[in-house]
Design an enzyme around this catalytic site. Structure first.
Site, PDB file in Angstrom:
ATOM      1  N   LYS A  46     -22.084  -9.313  22.718  1.00  0.00           N
ATOM      2  CA  LYS A  46     -21.176 -10.416  23.073  1.00  0.00           C
ATOM      3  C   LYS A  46     -21.647 -11.676  22.341  1.00  0.00           C
ATOM      4  CE  LYS A  46     -18.169 -12.772  25.532  1.00  0.00           C
ATOM      5  NZ  LYS A  46     -16.754 -12.684  25.151  1.00  0.00           N
ATOM      6  N   MET A  72     -11.997 -15.572  28.264  1.00  0.00           N
ATOM      7  CA  MET A  72     -13.279 -15.323  28.940  1.00  0.00           C
ATOM      8  C   MET A  72     -14.152 -16.576  28.945  1.00  0.00           C
ATOM      9  SD  MET A  72     -12.778 -12.213  29.754  1.00  0.00           S
ATOM     10  CE  MET A  72     -14.356 -11.699  30.379  1.00  0.00           C
ATOM     11  N   GLY A  73     -14.113 -17.320  27.838  1.00  0.00           N
ATOM     12  CA  GLY A  73     -14.936 -18.538  27.770  1.00  0.00           C
ATOM     13  C   GLY A  73     -16.401 -18.264  27.485  1.00  0.00           C
ATOM     14  N   ASN A 127     -19.752 -16.379  15.003  1.00  0.00           N
ATOM     15  CA  ASN A 127     -18.364 -16.446  15.456  1.00  0.00           C
ATOM     16  C   ASN A 127     -17.837 -17.873  15.256  1.00  0.00           C
ATOM     17  OD1 ASN A 127     -16.004 -16.457  16.915  1.00  0.00           O
ATOM     18  ND2 ASN A 127     -16.863 -15.562  18.778  1.00  0.00           N
ATOM     19  N   CYS A 130     -13.827 -18.633  18.327  1.00  0.00           N
ATOM     20  CA  CYS A 130     -13.478 -18.422  19.742  1.00  0.00           C
ATOM     21  C   CYS A 130     -12.432 -19.453  20.176  1.00  0.00           C
ATOM     22  CB  CYS A 130     -14.712 -18.540  20.636  1.00  0.00           C
ATOM     23  SG  CYS A 130     -14.262 -18.374  22.382  1.00  0.00           S
ATOM     24  N   ASN A 193     -10.569 -12.554  14.766  1.00  0.00           N
ATOM     25  CA  ASN A 193     -10.674 -12.778  16.207  1.00  0.00           C
ATOM     26  C   ASN A 193      -9.258 -12.671  16.802  1.00  0.00           C
ATOM     27  OD1 ASN A 193     -11.590 -13.618  18.792  1.00  0.00           O
ATOM     28  ND2 ASN A 193     -13.147 -14.906  17.836  1.00  0.00           N
ATOM     29  N   SER A 194      -9.149 -12.781  18.096  1.00  0.00           N
ATOM     30  CA  SER A 194      -7.822 -12.737  18.734  1.00  0.00           C
ATOM     31  C   SER A 194      -6.941 -13.866  18.191  1.00  0.00           C
ATOM     32  CB  SER A 194      -7.989 -12.895  20.251  1.00  0.00           C
ATOM     33  OG  SER A 194      -8.686 -14.094  20.529  1.00  0.00           O
ATOM     34  N   GLY A 221      -5.055  -6.400  20.525  1.00  0.00           N
ATOM     35  CA  GLY A 221      -4.358  -5.116  20.663  1.00  0.00           C
ATOM     36  C   GLY A 221      -3.206  -4.968  19.687  1.00  0.00           C
TER      37      GLY A 221
HETATM   38  C1  SIN Z   1     -14.337 -15.301  24.899  1.00  0.00           C
HETATM   39  O1  SIN Z   1     -15.447 -15.061  25.393  1.00  0.00           O
HETATM   40  O2  SIN Z   1     -13.625 -16.211  25.318  1.00  0.00           O
HETATM   41  C2  SIN Z   1     -13.849 -14.474  23.757  1.00  0.00           C
HETATM   42  C3  SIN Z   1     -14.718 -14.632  22.574  1.00  0.00           C
HETATM   43  C4  SIN Z   1     -13.973 -14.898  21.329  1.00  0.00           C
HETATM   44  O3  SIN Z   1     -12.731 -14.794  21.280  1.00  0.00           O
HETATM   45  O4  SIN Z   1     -14.611 -15.244  20.342  1.00  0.00           O
END
Ligand code: SIN
Length: 312
Positions: A46, A72-73, A127, A130, A193-194, A221
């Protein structure tokens, strides 16, 4: 026919080209051990911060048949926890990658400096994307800032350093970001990333489905596979040949992984589907990829990596 899925991520060799995305089920020791015992080709943590974080309030994850939305943060145990696990993770005989997502450049520099002294970490995925920490913009959308960050973080070069990018949508942005990355000794780039700040709605309740940020969150997804493939393809074409592209986004079966590799990915991460199915997904997807390659008479991923054809 014997099929070989081996690949490289920067200077790191992997027995297979499929492993977990940083995000779902890679926060605790038990979750990382489960990845270690599975067919995942690597163990990726993570995204870690300087200190432990509990993250955003729940509900903060939701999925439907098309994909997921999360805010999630960055809940995580703090980077030192993941550094301390590095030696015990060697028992699984696969590379151990730590994802780092400092809340400031200064935090990233502290973490990278310390991690540089730790043995048995095979690569760092920084990363830059986020979307879920209120008040903290995604670095990867600020080109000047990204350059400042890379100027500093590339001083720590003992481990293979890669970066995780947000998805881009405009051809000029691919070019601008690639021109920046090509100036630095980055070993791999993870796309994507998303898709940040999407909104999923429940028609029955007329409500958003996650609590943080009034329901806005990172979408993953099936929803994002075409975007992920486009980013893999663009960066494969635009980045230096020695920078590996890692595909992430919408891969839930062997055919999806094949598509990512065809676009130029050297390896493919599984996020939403790993969350949904658990660690058995890696074995299933690997089998499906091998079956597809056998049908096409491909023996290694180099036989088709990057060879996507245009219509003439
Ligand atoms: C999250 O923990 O909010 C997701 C992590 C991410 O999108 O980099």
């Amino acid at each position: 026919m014997s099929i070989n899925l081996s690949t490289t991520v920067g200077a790191v060799s992997l027995n297979s080209c499929i492993y977990n995305a940083s995000g779902p089920k890679c926060t605790t020791k038990e979750e990382l051990e489960n990845i270690g015992k599975s067919f995942s080709a690597a163990i990726l943590t993570k995204s870690s911060t300087l200190e432990l974080r509990t993250g955003n309030p729940s509900p903060r994850y939701f999925e439907n048949e098309l994909g997921s939305i999360n805010s999630m943060g960055l809940p995580n145990q703090g980077y030192q926890f993941y550094a301390d696990l590095a030696t015990s993770m060697q028992q699984y005989n696969k590379p151990y990658f730590i994802s780092v997502a400092g809340l400031s450049l200064e935090n990233n520099l502290v973490m990278l400096k310390h991690l540089n002294q730790v043995d048995n970490i095979d690569a760092i995925e920084l990363n830059l994307s986020c979307p879920n920490v209120p008040g903290k913009p995604q670095t990867g959308y600020d080109f000047e800032r990204t350059q400042q960050v890379l100027d500093q973080v590339c001083k720590f070069d003992r481990h293979s350093l890669g970066i995780k990018l947000p998805p881009y949508f405009d051809l000029i942005h691919f070019r601008q970001m690639a021109d920046i990355i090509n100036q630095y000794p980055i070993k791999f780039v993870t796309c994507v990333n998303s898709i940040g700040n999407g909104l999923v709605i429940d028609v029955n309740t007329e409500q958003v489905v996650i609590k943080p940020k009034n329901g806005f969150g990172g979408v993953g997804g099936d929803y994002i596979k075409p975007t992920a493939l486009a980013n893999v393809r663009q960066f494969y074409l635009l980045l230096r040949d020695d920078i590996d592209i890692i595909g992430s986004g919408g891969a839930k079966n062997g055919s999806d992984v094949f598509e990512h590799i065809l676009c130029g990915a050297s390896a493919v991460q599984i996020g939403t589907q790993y969350m949904r199915e658990g660690a058995n997904c890696f074995e299933r997807i690997e089998k499906e990829l091998k079956n597809l390659m056998a049908q096409k008479n491909y023996q290694s991923i180099d036989d088709f990596k990057g060879k996507l054809q245009s219509i003439s």
